[in-house]
Design a protein around this motif. Structure first.
Motif, PDB file in Angstrom:
ATOM      1  N   HIS A  21       0.851  -1.175   0.000  1.00 25.36           N
ATOM      2  CA  HIS A  21       0.000   0.000   0.000  1.00 25.36           C
ATOM      3  C   HIS A  21       0.891   1.230   0.000  1.00 25.36           C
ATOM      4  O   HIS A  21       1.969   1.229   0.596  1.00 25.36           O
ATOM      5  CB  HIS A  21      -0.902   0.001   1.245  1.00 25.36           C
ATOM      6  CG  HIS A  21      -2.026   0.990   1.143  1.00 25.36           C
ATOM      7  ND1 HIS A  21      -1.864   2.291   1.518  1.00 25.36           N
ATOM      8  CD2 HIS A  21      -3.292   0.855   0.702  1.00 25.36           C
ATOM      9  CE1 HIS A  21      -3.010   2.939   1.305  1.00 25.36           C
ATOM     10  NE2 HIS A  21      -3.891   2.084   0.806  1.00 25.36           N
ATOM     11  N   ARG A  22       0.446   2.275  -0.687  1.00 25.92           N
ATOM     12  CA  ARG A  22       1.287   3.454  -0.845  1.00 25.92           C
ATOM     13  C   ARG A  22       1.738   4.011   0.511  1.00 25.92           C
ATOM     14  O   ARG A  22       2.919   4.346   0.696  1.00 25.92           O
ATOM     15  CB  ARG A  22       0.513   4.521  -1.617  1.00 25.92           C
ATOM     16  CG  ARG A  22       1.399   5.515  -2.332  1.00 25.92           C
ATOM     17  CD  ARG A  22       0.611   6.289  -3.363  1.00 25.92           C
ATOM     18  NE  ARG A  22       0.468   5.573  -4.621  1.00 25.92           N
ATOM     19  CZ  ARG A  22       1.448   5.461  -5.511  1.00 25.92           C
ATOM     20  NH1 ARG A  22       2.618   5.996  -5.273  1.00 25.92           N
ATOM     21  NH2 ARG A  22       1.257   4.820  -6.634  1.00 25.92           N
ATOM     22  N   ILE A  23       0.808   4.060   1.454  1.00 25.64           N
ATOM     23  CA  ILE A  23       1.163   4.640   2.758  1.00 25.64           C
ATOM     24  C   ILE A  23       2.180   3.750   3.470  1.00 25.64           C
ATOM     25  O   ILE A  23       3.140   4.232   4.073  1.00 25.64           O
ATOM     26  CB  ILE A  23      -0.109   4.815   3.614  1.00 25.64           C
ATOM     27  CG1 ILE A  23      -1.016   5.836   2.933  1.00 25.64           C
ATOM     28  CG2 ILE A  23       0.238   5.244   5.018  1.00 25.64           C
ATOM     29  CD1 ILE A  23      -2.366   5.961   3.557  1.00 25.64           C
ATOM     30  N   VAL A  24       1.963   2.424   3.352  1.00 27.09           N
ATOM     31  CA  VAL A  24       2.856   1.495   4.056  1.00 27.09           C
ATOM     32  C   VAL A  24       4.281   1.687   3.587  1.00 27.09           C
ATOM     33  O   VAL A  24       5.205   1.866   4.374  1.00 27.09           O
ATOM     34  CB  VAL A  24       2.416   0.034   3.859  1.00 27.09           C
ATOM     35  CG1 VAL A  24       3.430  -0.899   4.484  1.00 27.09           C
ATOM     36  CG2 VAL A  24       1.045  -0.182   4.434  1.00 27.09           C
ATOM     37  N   PHE A  25       4.489   1.688   2.245  1.00 26.36           N
ATOM     38  CA  PHE A  25       5.900   1.757   1.860  1.00 26.36           C
ATOM     39  C   PHE A  25       6.457   3.172   1.905  1.00 26.36           C
ATOM     40  O   PHE A  25       7.669   3.343   2.008  1.00 26.36           O
ATOM     41  CB  PHE A  25       6.201   1.007   0.550  1.00 26.36           C
ATOM     42  CG  PHE A  25       5.601   1.554  -0.691  1.00 26.36           C
ATOM     43  CD1 PHE A  25       4.628   0.843  -1.353  1.00 26.36           C
ATOM     44  CD2 PHE A  25       6.042   2.742  -1.228  1.00 26.36           C
ATOM     45  CE1 PHE A  25       4.093   1.317  -2.529  1.00 26.36           C
ATOM     46  CE2 PHE A  25       5.509   3.215  -2.394  1.00 26.36           C
ATOM     47  CZ  PHE A  25       4.518   2.502  -3.049  1.00 26.36           C
ATOM     48  N   ALA A  26       5.576   4.166   1.855  1.00 24.43           N
ATOM     49  CA  ALA A  26       6.090   5.521   2.068  1.00 24.43           C
ATOM     50  C   ALA A  26       6.610   5.644   3.500  1.00 24.43           C
ATOM     51  O   ALA A  26       7.752   6.056   3.732  1.00 24.43           O
ATOM     52  CB  ALA A  26       5.002   6.548   1.805  1.00 24.43           C
ATOM     53  N   ALA A  27       5.776   5.215   4.442  1.00 25.45           N
ATOM     54  CA  ALA A  27       6.202   5.268   5.838  1.00 25.45           C
ATOM     55  C   ALA A  27       7.387   4.346   6.070  1.00 25.45           C
ATOM     56  O   ALA A  27       8.355   4.701   6.764  1.00 25.45           O
ATOM     57  CB  ALA A  27       5.048   4.852   6.745  1.00 25.45           C
ATOM     58  N   GLY A  28       7.310   3.164   5.447  1.00 24.16           N
ATOM     59  CA  GLY A  28       8.387   2.172   5.621  1.00 24.16           C
ATOM     60  C   GLY A  28       9.701   2.711   5.130  1.00 24.16           C
ATOM     61  O   GLY A  28      10.723   2.633   5.825  1.00 24.16           O
ATOM     62  N   SER A  29       9.704   3.310   3.918  1.00 26.49           N
ATOM     63  CA  SER A  29      10.991   3.778   3.397  1.00 26.49           C
ATOM     64  C   SER A  29      11.498   4.974   4.194  1.00 26.49           C
ATOM     65  O   SER A  29      12.699   5.084   4.453  1.00 26.49           O
ATOM     66  CB  SER A  29      10.904   4.102   1.910  1.00 26.49           C
ATOM     67  OG  SER A  29       9.650   4.584   1.566  1.00 26.49           O
ATOM     68  N   PHE A  30      10.567   5.815   4.628  1.00 27.90           N
ATOM     69  CA  PHE A  30      10.985   6.933   5.474  1.00 27.90           C
ATOM     70  C   PHE A  30      11.643   6.403   6.751  1.00 27.90           C
ATOM     71  O   PHE A  30      12.735   6.832   7.137  1.00 27.90           O
ATOM     72  CB  PHE A  30       9.770   7.799   5.838  1.00 27.90           C
ATOM     73  CG  PHE A  30      10.097   8.931   6.754  1.00 27.90           C
ATOM     74  CD1 PHE A  30      10.788  10.046   6.279  1.00 27.90           C
ATOM     75  CD2 PHE A  30       9.751   8.882   8.099  1.00 27.90           C
ATOM     76  CE1 PHE A  30      11.117  11.078   7.133  1.00 27.90           C
ATOM     77  CE2 PHE A  30      10.074   9.911   8.952  1.00 27.90           C
ATOM     78  CZ  PHE A  30      10.761  11.010   8.463  1.00 27.90           C
ATOM     79  N   PHE A  31      10.990   5.447   7.349  1.00 26.61           N
ATOM     80  CA  PHE A  31      11.524   4.873   8.578  1.00 26.61           C
ATOM     81  C   PHE A  31      12.871   4.207   8.330  1.00 26.61           C
ATOM     82  O   PHE A  31      13.794   4.303   9.126  1.00 26.61           O
ATOM     83  CB  PHE A  31      10.519   3.862   9.141  1.00 26.61           C
ATOM     84  CG  PHE A  31      10.904   3.341  10.479  1.00 26.61           C
ATOM     85  CD1 PHE A  31      10.899   4.183  11.587  1.00 26.61           C
ATOM     86  CD2 PHE A  31      11.282   2.018  10.648  1.00 26.61           C
ATOM     87  CE1 PHE A  31      11.271   3.712  12.821  1.00 26.61           C
ATOM     88  CE2 PHE A  31      11.669   1.548  11.890  1.00 26.61           C
ATOM     89  CZ  PHE A  31      11.655   2.397  12.984  1.00 26.61           C
ATOM     90  N   TYR A  32      12.986   3.543   7.171  1.00 27.72           N
ATOM     91  CA  TYR A  32      14.241   2.845   6.875  1.00 27.72           C
ATOM     92  C   TYR A  32      15.398   3.826   6.715  1.00 27.72           C
ATOM     93  O   TYR A  32      16.492   3.613   7.232  1.00 27.72           O
ATOM     94  CB  TYR A  32      14.109   1.998   5.616  1.00 27.72           C
ATOM     95  CG  TYR A  32      15.388   1.257   5.316  1.00 27.72           C
ATOM     96  CD1 TYR A  32      15.780   0.197   6.126  1.00 27.72           C
ATOM     97  CD2 TYR A  32      16.231   1.646   4.290  1.00 27.72           C
ATOM     98  CE1 TYR A  32      16.962  -0.465   5.903  1.00 27.72           C
ATOM     99  CE2 TYR A  32      17.417   0.992   4.055  1.00 27.72           C
ATOM    100  CZ  TYR A  32      17.769  -0.056   4.870  1.00 27.72           C
ATOM    101  OH  TYR A  32      18.956  -0.698   4.664  1.00 27.72           O
TER     102      TYR A  32
END
Lengths: 474, 209, 306
Positions: A21-32
């Motif tokens: 989901h767009r939000i999941v990987f946006a947040a995920g990559s930011f967090f990474y």
């Protein structure tokens, strides 16, 4: 700490993969990215300390990891752009980000690895991740490149493993084989010269896949020809650096022994063959990415040549590595935009870019000037230092030979760039087809200007880390 | 006992170059796995049980059963030809593999080193060179995969000379890594076959400039 | 001593019969009696020869020389503790080249007929013998290195199976010798004596023009050749027995087993493609080299440390 980092990264990657989901990987990559930066800062504060028996916060590792942290931000941004332009599939983008996280984590693991088997395992993981990243869009050419890269890398890495095993047999003692770099370096002088030489050659051969130099460069060049620009920005820079770290660690072991001058000769020969091959191949290229790939080969060859000079060349080599990383990544990002304009990576399909996109072509031109080491660029400083080391070290013929080759390379690359910028707009060009993001060249300008600034005024942190890295070398 | 198994291992290498049948390749890989199991069992009885179990798992389960089974699946799924001819006539390949064997023996003979286990080193070296030669002379990517596995077996043979002393975690990582690499290569082989409708390496030429 | 050639000759008379009988049994036929080839030969001996006008004296003397060289070779074979009639250091070289000389005469005779088929068969026979020779010599050389002797008798009598590796070498040698015997006698998988097509023949096509007495000599010689190889294999596997009778019994048992296994192999194995023959024969040499290297390890000529 590294284990925690790798654990979180793996979890993130799996999460993104499972919930596309767009939000999941946006947040995920930011967090990474945040996590990666944290690792860099943390390791800088703990410089020199060991992290379990397998990792160590080595100065070279911190330096290169910092570069990777810096590159990750624009890479994820440009990857997003890439997907909005070409793929428009959230699921695939999630897979892409997930593989990218694995790749970046594996590369960091290579940097920090103290145990050479752990390093080997991490390098193998980078191979798998890169294959997925190349192949994610399921066309024939990427598949071919992915297959060749995967296969040749696997074979190369198996060869490198043979070298590691030979080192292991040499370092084995009653309480077991200790394969940490520092231990190997301390016992290197007691090793059998024949086996140490064999191990060095095998490892250099095996990791030449990652290092993008002779002998196993072909698959890497192919991989870079088809990889999407954001992927290229990582595998032409951070992954090359990973290969460099792997070779550098083994070299630092050999460096402690009487075989040092022999190893330097091996590096010199590898470098010279690579730079010659790169020059010859540059005449035949028909695609921009291939041009950049051979340009990487040339720069890594220069770095190896600098290493082979010995003490005067070490600083220049590492400085060159840092600058090349920043410039090459920026160039690939910019090329992503060029490709979006012309819908093709072929040189013959390009032209008139200056009229179509002034800002973008300025960025591109600046990048090309930087990579060719034309004066304002930091690469000029590092190349100047390399040649200074070569001439003062008595490598007069080598120096002149390399200079001639560099001139030829400048000619070829400039002529291709001029074609892109000023030739007639090709018939295949469709106006208005490109999605142009206004902020796209910002990261490139930042990277190129950073290199210029760092060249003239290298900060204490950078020089300090480099000096710390080379102080153990003879 | 170990030396007998090592000589047998070298004999399988000769048969790799004699046979041109895909089923023979797979069968020989399995035999190599069993021989490696024998060598490992003999050589490493003194190490702690956990490491021993791991190495036995790696040889008997992975190398002798899982990988051959997987290759067989690949072969059936992709409807490969039963016979894979090599570029070089078998006759010359046999001469070359004999030369490789003799060469590595002579090399070991000239080395005078007490630390490394030379008998492992000799055959491991011959196997790795043989594996590379196998890759070079074959025309399709399935055989290339077989060649890669021969190289892997060669490195494993050498690792037995030190393997007992490697940390458990490291050996586990290496095992998983190699297994995953083989599986991924296999998956890619499937994809190549699906997209290109062939596994001949000469047809993989779309990238040429 | 004198008995060796006699028993080998006796075996040779029934050897082809046993092979034929085994093959018949396996395919479910009744089969001819085992002495049938012997009777055939006697019948042939009573017939006269027919010579083509294009042939020369070479064609006429070849069978006699072929038979006599093989007969001579037979005299070099020891049987266990019974030394051979002719025995000296290096006798295996003479043995090998006696066989080779006989073969050379047959090849020359085949060329002499001027027939295209026979020339082709001769060509193949020469090529296969050429390839089989290194395997034979490497095996014998490994034995010589292991025992430090170079005559058949001393070689076999000093062959002590001590280490595990020497068992491996013994097994390898017997394996190689079994196949050398099959190749030298033009049997499967290199050549099929049953074939009806001249194009696929090797040995059979070479003797197509012979008849009567000459043919009988050739067939007799072939039987002896088989028995010689059987005797050599017997020497390899024989645990040194002091009792003569026991040895003799074992000898016949080994020969019988050899004949049966030849029959069985011929029944179950298909003939190689003609083009695959050279590489298949060469693999025997490659294996022999492995055995040789192992011997070097055992004898410490090459020291590979643990």
């Amino acid at each position: 700490m590294i284990f925690i980092f790798l654990g979180i990264a793996l979890t993130l990657s799996i999460l993104i993969f499972l919930f596309p989901h767009r939000i999941v990987f946006a947040a995920g990559s930011f967090f990474y990215v945040l996590l990666h930066v944290t690792l860099t800062v943390y390791s800088y504060n703990k410089l020199g300390a060991c992290d379990s028996v397998y990792f160590r916060f080595d100065s070279l590792a911190v330096l290169l990891n910092a570069l990777l942290s810096i590159l990750l931000i624009p890479t994820l941004f440009h990857a997003n752009l890439y997907f909005r332009r070409y793929v428009k599939d959230v699921k695939k983008e999630a897979q892409f980000v997930s593989a990218m996280i694995i790749l970046a984590s594996a590369i960091s693991s290579v940097y920090y690895a103290e145990n050479i088997v752990v390093m080997w395992v991490s390098i193998e993981i980078t191979t798998l991740a890169v294959s997925f990243l190349i192949y994610h869009n399921r066309y024939e050419t990427p598949l071919e490149a992915a297959w060749k890269y995967l296969f040749l890398s696997s074979v190369g890495i198996a060869i490198a493993f043979l070298g590691i095993l030979i080192l292991a047999t040499q370092s084995a003692s009653s309480e077991g084989a200790n394969l940490s770099v520092s231990y190997l370096a301390s016992v290197a002088s007691q090793m059998d010269p024949f086996f140490l030489k064999t191990a060095f050659v095998l490892i250099l051969t095996g990791y030449s896949v990652k290092l993008n130099v002779f002998p196993l460069f072909a698959a890497t060049i192919d991989a870079k020809t088809v990889a999407p620009s954001p992927v290229n920005a990582i595998i032409s820079t951070a992954l090359v650096n990973a290969g460099f770290v792997a070779v550098f660690r083994v070299y630092s072991i050999v460096n402690q022994t009487a075989m040092n001058s022999w190893a330097q000769n091996v590096l010199l020969i590898t470098g010279l063959i690579s730079i010659s091959l790169a020059t010859i191949q540059l005449f035949r290229i028909k695609r921009f990415k291939r041009m950049f790939a051979f340009s990487s080969m040339e720069h890594v060859a220069l770095i190896l040549i600098a290493l082979s000079v010995g003490k005067p060349g070490y600083y220049a080599a590492l400085l060159h590595l840092v600058f090349h990383t920043l410039v090459k990544a920026g160039l690939f990002f910019q090329f992503g935009q060029v490709r979006a304009f012309f819908h093709s990576g072929w040189i013959k399909d390009s032209g008139g870019y200056f009229n179509l996109n002034g800002t973008g072509s300025l960025a591109f031109l600046l990048g090309i000037l930087s990579i060719l080491a034309i004066p304002p660029s930091g690469l000029f400083i590092s190349e100047f230092l390399i040649f200074k080391a070569l001439f003062s070290g008595g490598y007069l013929v080598v120096g002149i030979f390399v200079l001639v080759l560099l001139t030829v390379i400048i000619y070829v690359i400039v002529s291709k760039t001029m074609h892109l910028l000023f030739a007639e707009i090709p018939a295949t060009y469709k106006p208005g087809a490109a999605i142009v993001n206004r902020f796209e060249p910002v990261s490139q300008f930042l990277l190129f200007i950073a290199v210029i600034y760092l060249g003239f005024n290298p900060p204490e942190i950078l020089t300090g880390l480099i000096h710390q890295t080379i102080q153990f070398l003879n | 006992m170990v030396i007998v198994l090592i000589v047998l291992f070298a004999a399988t290498l000769v048969y790799f170059f004699l046979s041109e049948r895909v089923s023979n390749f797979i069968w020989l890989l399995s035999v190599q796995g069993v021989i490696l199991f024998g060598i490992a069992f003999n050589n490493l009885l003194h190490i702690q049980p956990l490491g021993l179990i791991l190495i036995l798992l790696e040889t008997l389960i992975v190398k002798a059963i899982v990988i051959p089974w997987f290759l067989n699946q690949l072969r059936h799924k992709n409807e490969l030809k039963r016979v894979h001819e090599s570029k070089v006539p078998v006759f010359y390949s046999l001469i070359i593999i004999s030369a490789i064997l003799i060469g590595s023996f002579l090399l070991s003979y000239t080395i005078d080193n007490e630390i490394i286990q030379l008998r492992f080193f000799t055959v491991a070296l011959a196997t790795v060179i043989g594996g590379m030669y196998f890759i070079v002379i074959h025309k399709n990517i399935f055989s290339h995969l077989v060649g890669f596995l021969i190289i892997e077996n060669g490195t494993f043979l050498l690792s037995l000379a030190v393997g007992g002393e490697m940390p458990f975690l490291v050996s586990l990582a290496v095992l998983l890594d190699v297994l995953i690499a083989v599986l991924v290569i296999g998956v890619f082989l499937n994809k190549v076959r699906d997209s290109f409708d062939t596994i001949l390496v000469s047809k993989l030429n779309k990238l040429k400039d | 001593m004198v008995l060796n050639p006699v028993v080998i000759f006796l075996v040779s008379l029934v050897f082809p019969g046993v092979v034929a009988r085994t093959k018949a049994k396996i395919v479910g036929r009744k089969g001819a009696p085992v002495v049938q080839p012997f009777f055939d030969n006697i019948r042939l001996f009573q017939k006269g020869n027919v010579y083509s006008q294009t042939t020369s004296w070479i064609f006429q003397i070849a069978p006699v020389i072929y038979f006599s060289t093989i007969f001579m070779a037979m005299l070099f074979i020891p049987l266990g503790k019974q030394p051979a009639l002719l025995s000296f250091e290096g006798d295996f070289v003479v043995f090998a080249y006696l066989l080779a000389f006989g073969k050379f005469m047959m090849i020359a005779a085949a060329m002499d007929t001027g027939s295209g088929f026979e020339g082709m068969g001769a060509n193949r026979e020469a090529f296969y013998s050429l390839l089989v020779e290194p395997a034979f010599f490497i095996v014998i050389a490994s034995m010589a290195l292991l025992t430090n002797h170079t005559s058949f008798y001393n070689l076999f009598n000093n062959l002590h199976l001590e280490s595990e590796l020497s068992y491996l070498i013994a097994v390898l040698s017997v394996y190689i010798f079994l196949w050398i015997a099959m190749i030298e006698n033009s049997r499967l998988p290199v050549d099929d004596p049953k074939t009806h097509l001249e194009l696929t023949m090797v040995h059979e096509v070479m003797v197509l023009d012979y008849s009567g007495f000459d043919l009988a000599l050739i067939q007799l010689a072939n039987g002896i050749k088989f028995a010689i190889y059987g005797a050599l294999i017997f020497n390899f596997v024989l645990p040194m027995q002091d009792y003569f009778v026991a040895q003799l019994v074992i000898f016949f048992v080994v020969q019988l087993l050899f004949a049966i296994s030849v029959g069985a192999l011929e029944s179950f194995k298909a003939r190689n493609k003609m083009a695959k023959n050279p590489q298949w024969i060469l693999s025997l040499s490659a294996l022999a080299i492995l055995g040789f290297l192992s011997v070097l390890i055992i004898t410490g000529k090459i020291i590979l440390m643990d």
